[in-house]
Design a protein around this motif. Structure first.
Motif, PDB file in Angstrom:
ATOM      1  N   LEU A  12       0.830  -1.198   0.000  1.00 14.33           N
ATOM      2  CA  LEU A  12       0.000   0.000   0.000  1.00 14.33           C
ATOM      3  C   LEU A  12       0.869   1.254   0.000  1.00 14.33           C
ATOM      4  N   THR A  13       0.410   2.264  -0.719  1.00 10.92           N
ATOM      5  CA  THR A  13       1.009   3.590  -0.630  1.00 10.92           C
ATOM      6  C   THR A  13       0.152   4.431   0.313  1.00 10.92           C
ATOM      7  N   ARG A  14       0.600   5.628   0.589  1.00  7.23           N
ATOM      8  CA  ARG A  14      -0.198   6.510   1.442  1.00  7.23           C
ATOM      9  C   ARG A  14      -1.550   6.811   0.805  1.00  7.23           C
ATOM     10  N   LEU A  15      -1.552   6.927  -0.511  1.00  5.99           N
ATOM     11  CA  LEU A  15      -2.818   7.189  -1.192  1.00  5.99           C
ATOM     12  C   LEU A  15      -3.706   5.954  -1.235  1.00  5.99           C
ATOM     13  N   SER A  16      -3.126   4.783  -1.457  1.00  4.57           N
ATOM     14  CA  SER A  16      -3.970   3.589  -1.528  1.00  4.57           C
ATOM     15  C   SER A  16      -4.512   3.195  -0.148  1.00  4.57           C
ATOM     16  N   VAL A  17      -3.881   3.658   0.930  1.00  4.06           N
ATOM     17  CA  VAL A  17      -4.480   3.491   2.259  1.00  4.06           C
ATOM     18  C   VAL A  17      -5.833   4.194   2.285  1.00  4.06           C
ATOM     19  N   GLN A  18      -5.910   5.369   1.665  1.00  2.30           N
ATOM     20  CA  GLN A  18      -7.190   6.073   1.590  1.00  2.30           C
ATOM     21  C   GLN A  18      -8.186   5.315   0.707  1.00  2.30           C
ATOM     22  N   GLN A  19      -7.688   4.647  -0.316  1.00  2.62           N
ATOM     23  CA  GLN A  19      -8.577   3.851  -1.175  1.00  2.62           C
ATOM     24  C   GLN A  19      -9.171   2.670  -0.410  1.00  2.62           C
ATOM     25  N   VAL A  20      -8.406   2.132   0.535  1.00  3.86           N
ATOM     26  CA  VAL A  20      -8.927   1.059   1.384  1.00  3.86           C
ATOM     27  C   VAL A  20     -10.127   1.571   2.181  1.00  3.86           C
ATOM     28  N   CYS A  32       8.674   1.050   8.344  1.00  7.15           N
ATOM     29  CA  CYS A  32       9.971   0.586   8.841  1.00  7.15           C
ATOM     30  C   CYS A  32      11.105   1.556   8.500  1.00  7.15           C
ATOM     31  N   ARG A  33      11.046   2.155   7.340  1.00  7.61           N
ATOM     32  CA  ARG A  33      12.103   3.078   6.941  1.00  7.61           C
ATOM     33  C   ARG A  33      11.910   4.451   7.580  1.00  7.61           C
ATOM     34  N   ALA A  34      10.652   4.910   7.594  1.00  7.40           N
ATOM     35  CA  ALA A  34      10.380   6.258   8.101  1.00  7.40           C
ATOM     36  C   ALA A  34       9.231   6.318   9.097  1.00  7.40           C
ATOM     37  N   VAL A  35       8.325   5.357   9.068  1.00  9.53           N
ATOM     38  CA  VAL A  35       7.156   5.407   9.960  1.00  9.53           C
ATOM     39  C   VAL A  35       6.785   4.013  10.452  1.00  9.53           C
ATOM     40  N   CYS A  36       6.092   3.983  11.581  1.00 15.33           N
ATOM     41  CA  CYS A  36       5.444   2.764  12.072  1.00 15.33           C
ATOM     42  C   CYS A  36       3.934   2.922  12.000  1.00 15.33           C
ATOM     43  N   GLY A  37       3.500   4.164  11.876  1.00 14.98           N
ATOM     44  CA  GLY A  37       2.089   4.490  11.753  1.00 14.98           C
ATOM     45  C   GLY A  37       1.975   5.957  11.422  1.00 14.98           C
ATOM     46  N   PHE A  38       0.829   6.374  10.944  1.00 16.62           N
ATOM     47  CA  PHE A  38       0.608   7.797  10.707  1.00 16.62           C
ATOM     48  C   PHE A  38      -0.885   8.084  10.746  1.00 16.62           C
ATOM     49  N   HIS A  39      -1.215   9.352  10.910  1.00 12.75           N
ATOM     50  CA  HIS A  39      -2.617   9.756  10.824  1.00 12.75           C
ATOM     51  C   HIS A  39      -2.740  10.995   9.957  1.00 12.75           C
ATOM     52  N   TYR A  40      -3.883  11.143   9.347  1.00 13.80           N
ATOM     53  CA  TYR A  40      -4.166  12.309   8.506  1.00 13.80           C
ATOM     54  C   TYR A  40      -5.673  12.357   8.309  1.00 13.80           C
ATOM     55  N   PHE A  41      -6.113  13.005   7.249  1.00 13.69           N
ATOM     56  CA  PHE A  41      -7.534  12.999   6.903  1.00 13.69           C
ATOM     57  C   PHE A  41      -7.660  12.667   5.424  1.00 13.69           C
ATOM     58  N   THR A  42      -8.752  12.037   5.057  1.00 19.37           N
ATOM     59  CA  THR A  42      -8.929  11.596   3.668  1.00 19.37           C
ATOM     60  C   THR A  42      -9.229  12.785   2.763  1.00 19.37           C
ATOM     61  N   PHE A  43      -8.850  12.642   1.489  1.00 23.15           N
ATOM     62  CA  PHE A  43      -9.122  13.664   0.485  1.00 23.15           C
ATOM     63  C   PHE A  43     -10.475  13.384  -0.159  1.00 23.15           C
ATOM     64  N   PRO A  44     -11.318  14.390  -0.328  1.00 24.89           N
ATOM     65  CA  PRO A  44     -12.605  14.177  -1.001  1.00 24.89           C
ATOM     66  C   PRO A  44     -12.453  13.554  -2.389  1.00 24.89           C
ATOM     67  N   SER A  45     -11.342  13.866  -3.072  1.00 21.26           N
ATOM     68  CA  SER A  45     -11.121  13.296  -4.402  1.00 21.26           C
ATOM     69  C   SER A  45     -10.860  11.800  -4.354  1.00 21.26           C
ATOM     70  N   MET A  46     -10.418  11.300  -3.180  1.00 18.25           N
ATOM     71  CA  MET A  46     -10.107   9.877  -3.035  1.00 18.25           C
ATOM     72  C   MET A  46     -11.272   9.113  -2.412  1.00 18.25           C
TER      73      MET A  46
END
Length: 346
Positions: free
Chosen positions: A149-157, A190-204
């Motif tokens: 998953l990418t950061r964007l595809s996490v939103q697709q999930v 693992c390289r830069a994060v173990c978790g993150f939070h944000y808000f979803t984009f209406p376009s996604m």
């Protein structure tokens, strides 16, 4: 939670015991039955941080930026299990989330820990809700967006779960929590994060919804994301060893502290315009970041702080529901202007 926040090297933390005052007298009652206190000194994480923060109000400039906090009660968790999860794994994580709300659990408890989160308010004076519930669950066992998953595809999930209507659109008091299993790789994990939070984009997703993602690092990078239950490989057989996880699962026990970190930050900064330090809202330093690596009184200088060890050698610092025990990092208190936890000894 970016790397310069997440990978606070234990050695770079210069918190003094005096700055780690963490609770009122009422919250300092400890359940010490069949447990001993100790303050282990551990090797640093495998990666180090370039940002350093001191645990005093003179250095840390945590400010309110006029945005909302999750003050409506209850906070609804919409839980997405992405990948393969066993029943016992799900139960452990759900027991932690269900431990957040007020209960009769003996102190120091997860519920006591969340009291610090609930001290944060919005511009109307409304506090973050004390009550957190799992409103709905969705299992994505078919890896609908692949095993990477990418950061964007996490939103697709999230979009897939909302479109399939297991989940409602909950703008006001919802948190969409995506948990990926050990076999799912995620961008920057693992390289830069173990978790993150944000808000979803209406376009996604079609809506702006607060969300968090956390991955199970057990087979990918436990020494980074499940510390202190795993230590860097370069230590070999010498030096201090890792601590025994309270529930016998290095990946999940480490994951629970990251879940706690993200839920605390998401509740106090859901749209990245509420509570944070620093001038850059795209890389805010939040209430969990300021206390990364601290689990008890006397932390800093390579020590994680005073925690408890039961008769089986398992390490923990707070009690949960159903007799569970957890090891959860401390968070920044807006009242004490220091890192705070329910297991404070001073």
């Amino acid at each position: 939670m970016s790397l310069h926040h997440l990978l606070f090297s234990i050695l770079t933390l210069a918190f003094s015991s005096a700055s780690l005052l963490a609770a009122t007298a009422k919250d300092q009652t400890l359940n010490t039955h069949q447990a001993e206190f100790f303050n282990p000194k551990l090797p640093p994480r495998i990666l180090s941080s370039s940002k350093k923060f001191e645990g005093s109000s003179d250095i840390v400039d945590l400010r309110y930026h006029m945005g909302p906090v999750l003050s409506s009660s209850p906070i609804n968790i919409y839980l997405i299990w992405y990948g393969r999860w066993s029943v016992s794994q799900k139960l452990l994580i759900k027991d932690f989330v269900n431990s957040i709300s007020p209960s009769a659990t003996p102190s120091p408890s997860v519920s006591d820990w969340w009291k610090t989160v609930s001290l944060y308010t919005d511009q109307t004076g409304a506090n973050v809700s004390r009550t957190v519930v799992i409103a709905k669950e969705h299992s994505d066992t078919g890896y609908s967006h692949g095993s990477h998953l990418t950061r964007l595809s996490v939103q697709q999930v999230i979009a897939t779960a909302v479109e399939a209507a297991p989940f409602p659109v909950d703008h006001r008091n919802g948190i969409y929590l995506i948990l990926t299993s050990h076999d799912v790789t995620v961008e920057d994990f693992c390289r830069a994060v173990c978790g993150f939070h944000y808000f979803t984009f209406p376009s996604m997703v079609g809506h702006t919804l607060p969300y968090a993602w956390i991955g199970n690092s057990g087979k990918q990078c436990p020494e980074v994301c499940a510390y202190p239950f795993a230590v860097p490989g370069y230590m070999g057989g010498g030096g201090p060893g890792s601590l025994a996880p309270p529930n016998g699962d290095v990946g999940l026990d480490g994951m629970i502290s990251v879940i706690a970190h993200e839920l605390a930050e998401l509740s106090t900064n859901p749209l990245v315009n509420a509570w944070y330090a620093g001038e850059d809202p795209t890389a805010p330093t939040e209430i969990g970041d300021l206390c990364e690596g601290l689990y008890g009184t006397g932390g800093g200088g390579g020590y994680i702080g005073q925690v408890m060890r039961d008769q089986k050698g398992k390490t923990y610092n707070m009690n949960g529901s159903k007799g569970r025990k957890f090891m959860v990092q401390w968070i920044w208190s807006p009242v004490l202007k220091a890192c705070a936890g329910p297991n404070a000894l001073d």
